[in-house]
Design an enzyme around this catalytic site. Structure first.
Site, short mmCIF file in Angstrom:
data_model
loop_
_atom_site.label_atom_id
_atom_site.label_comp_id
_atom_site.label_asym_id
_atom_site.label_seq_id
_atom_site.Cartn_x
_atom_site.Cartn_y
_atom_site.Cartn_z
N ASP A 7 0.18 -7.31 4.66
CA ASP A 7 0.54 -5.96 5.13
C ASP A 7 -0.70 -5.27 5.72
OD1 ASP A 7 3.26 -5.79 4.63
OD2 ASP A 7 3.00 -5.09 2.58
N LEU A 8 -1.81 -5.34 4.99
CA LEU A 8 -3.01 -4.62 5.41
C LEU A 8 -3.55 -5.15 6.74
CD1 LEU A 8 -4.77 -4.38 1.94
CD2 LEU A 8 -3.53 -2.57 3.13
#
Length: 415
Positions: A186-187
């Site tokens: 996600d990051l």
């Protein structure tokens, strides 16, 4: 001549004047829009009335100000204003269309095709605003046989090969696939999305043409395999789990000291020779099994068996100091509280304190890049759900109090 403003004057914002419409939630999209906000963009975060971003209620510590907002939410939503708009209602979708017409960037992470039924897809909005940079973030992308599947970080870490190379090897206690301790896919997807958005804005400024950006978690995960993918693609080597060992460089791992753990990261033969000298094991460099990086990789277990007991007699701080004196990279394995309080982190102001509108303080890890002329800003604490709805709609669209009351009565915005 320095471009840094004199003391007491606010620093200019790199993205001043850029308007971002944020229709995303959870992490990848909000991470991207937070970065844009840190760099000075005006970010309007659209949330579902009465519910808000899913992460506002994601357990763990919550802010003690009556909002119940979780620490998880706070990590990805500073420098934004929150508007609660029900885009499933025609009037709500129309508000979004009107906001998109005056926006530079729109970020969304709905399932593929999920916004088309509201007339909020790229084709519909780019017809109204050809300069719009529209970024879609999904698990598997807008095309391909998996496009309709939902994607979550943990799932993508598994499917994307990361868990096959993370964790202890099979056959040892605790061995087996392991996810990374933070939602790294996600990051990084949010980070790649930010890079792509900035590239698209540069293209837009040069040509007047916006575009659609298709960011997929699985594509991101594949890119993160980096050297491991290259070892397979160009040498046929199938990576496996090695715990904290490096597949090629030895010694490059953690060792137990008398009072904690240390990481030793030695990238060449000269460093290995100096490390052996620090440990009083100078004879190691004459051992035919260990004279080169390649040989040490082949004979790693034999080398660890010699080094481990010697390192175990050292205190962590003493060995780190001895290695640093010899210009060798080493560091203590620290906990989160230890690194947050580390004097180097404190000196670099890597943690910032912000305040909500009622004065409630909260702490955030700041934007990591230090820009000399246009540093990151920390102007707005993560907002309460829908807190800016009326003011933002009044400012952006010129809606009167009566018009806002009509929308509230219809359930499009909060009352």
């Amino acid at each position: 001549m320095s471009s840094v403003p004199p003391p007491g004057l606010p620093s200019p914002a790199a993205l001043n004047g850029i308007k971002v419409l944020d229709l995303s939630r959870v992490l990848a999209g909000p991470w991207a829009t937070q970065m844009l906000g840190d760099l000075g963009a005006e970010v309007l975060k659209i949330e579902q009335p009465g519910q808000g971003d899913d992460t506002r209620r994601w357990g763990g510590p919550a802010l003690d100000d009556g909002s119940g907002d979780s620490a998880y939410f706070l990590c990805a939503n500073r420098n934004k204003r929150s508007l609660a708009i029900d885009l499933a209602k025609p009037e709500g979708a129309d508000l979004i269309r009107r906001l998109a017409q005056q926006s530079d960037v729109l970020v969304e992470n709905f399932r593929v095709g999920g916004l088309a039924k509201y007339g909020l897809d790229y084709a519909s909005l780019s017809a109204l605003n050809p300069r719009l940079v529209y970024c879609s973030i999904t698990g598997f992308g807008q095309t391909g046989p998996y496009a309709d599947k939902g994607g979550y970080d943990f799932l993508i870490q598994a499917m994307g090969g990361l868990m096959s190379i993370t964790g202890l090897p099979d056959g040892v206690p605790g061995g087996g696939p392991m996810k990374v301790g933070v939602p790294i896919v996600d990051l990084f997807t949010g980070t790649y999305a930010t890079v792509a958005i900035l590239a698209a804005l540069r293209h837009r400024d040069a040509t007047g043409e916006g575009q659609h950006i298709d960011c997929a978690l699985l594509d991101t995960q594949l890119s993160l395999l980096s050297n491991q993918a290259s070892r397979y693609l160009n040498g046929g080597a199938v990576p496996g789990r090695l715990g904290n060992d490096h597949p090629d460089i030895v010694p490059y791992r953690d060792y137990a000291c008398a009072d904690g753990d240390i990481v030793v990261a030695l990238g060449n033969d000269r460093q290995f020779r100096d490390f052996a000298a620090v440990l009083g094991l100078a004879s190691l460099v004459e051992d035919a099994r260990f004279v080169t990086v390649a040989l040490r990789s082949i004979n790693r277990e034999a080398l660890h068996a010699v080094i481990g007991p010697v390192v175990a007699r050292w205190r962590v701080d003493d060995l780190v100091a001895a290695m640093e004196a010899a210009k060798l990279p080493a560091g203590k394995v620290q906990s989160v509280p230890e690194i947050i309080g580390d004097p180097h982190v404190v000196e670099r102001a890597s943690v910032q304190t912000m305040h909500r509108d009622d004065g409630t303080p909260l702490r955030v890890v700041g934007f990591p890049a230090k820009l000399s002329a246009t540093p990151a800003r920390y102007d707005h604490a993560p907002p309460r759900a829908g807190a800016d709805t009326r003011d933002a709609l009044r400012e952006a669209l010129g809606l009167s109090g009566d018009a806002l009351d009509v929308l509230a009565a219809a359930g499009v915005i909060p009352g």
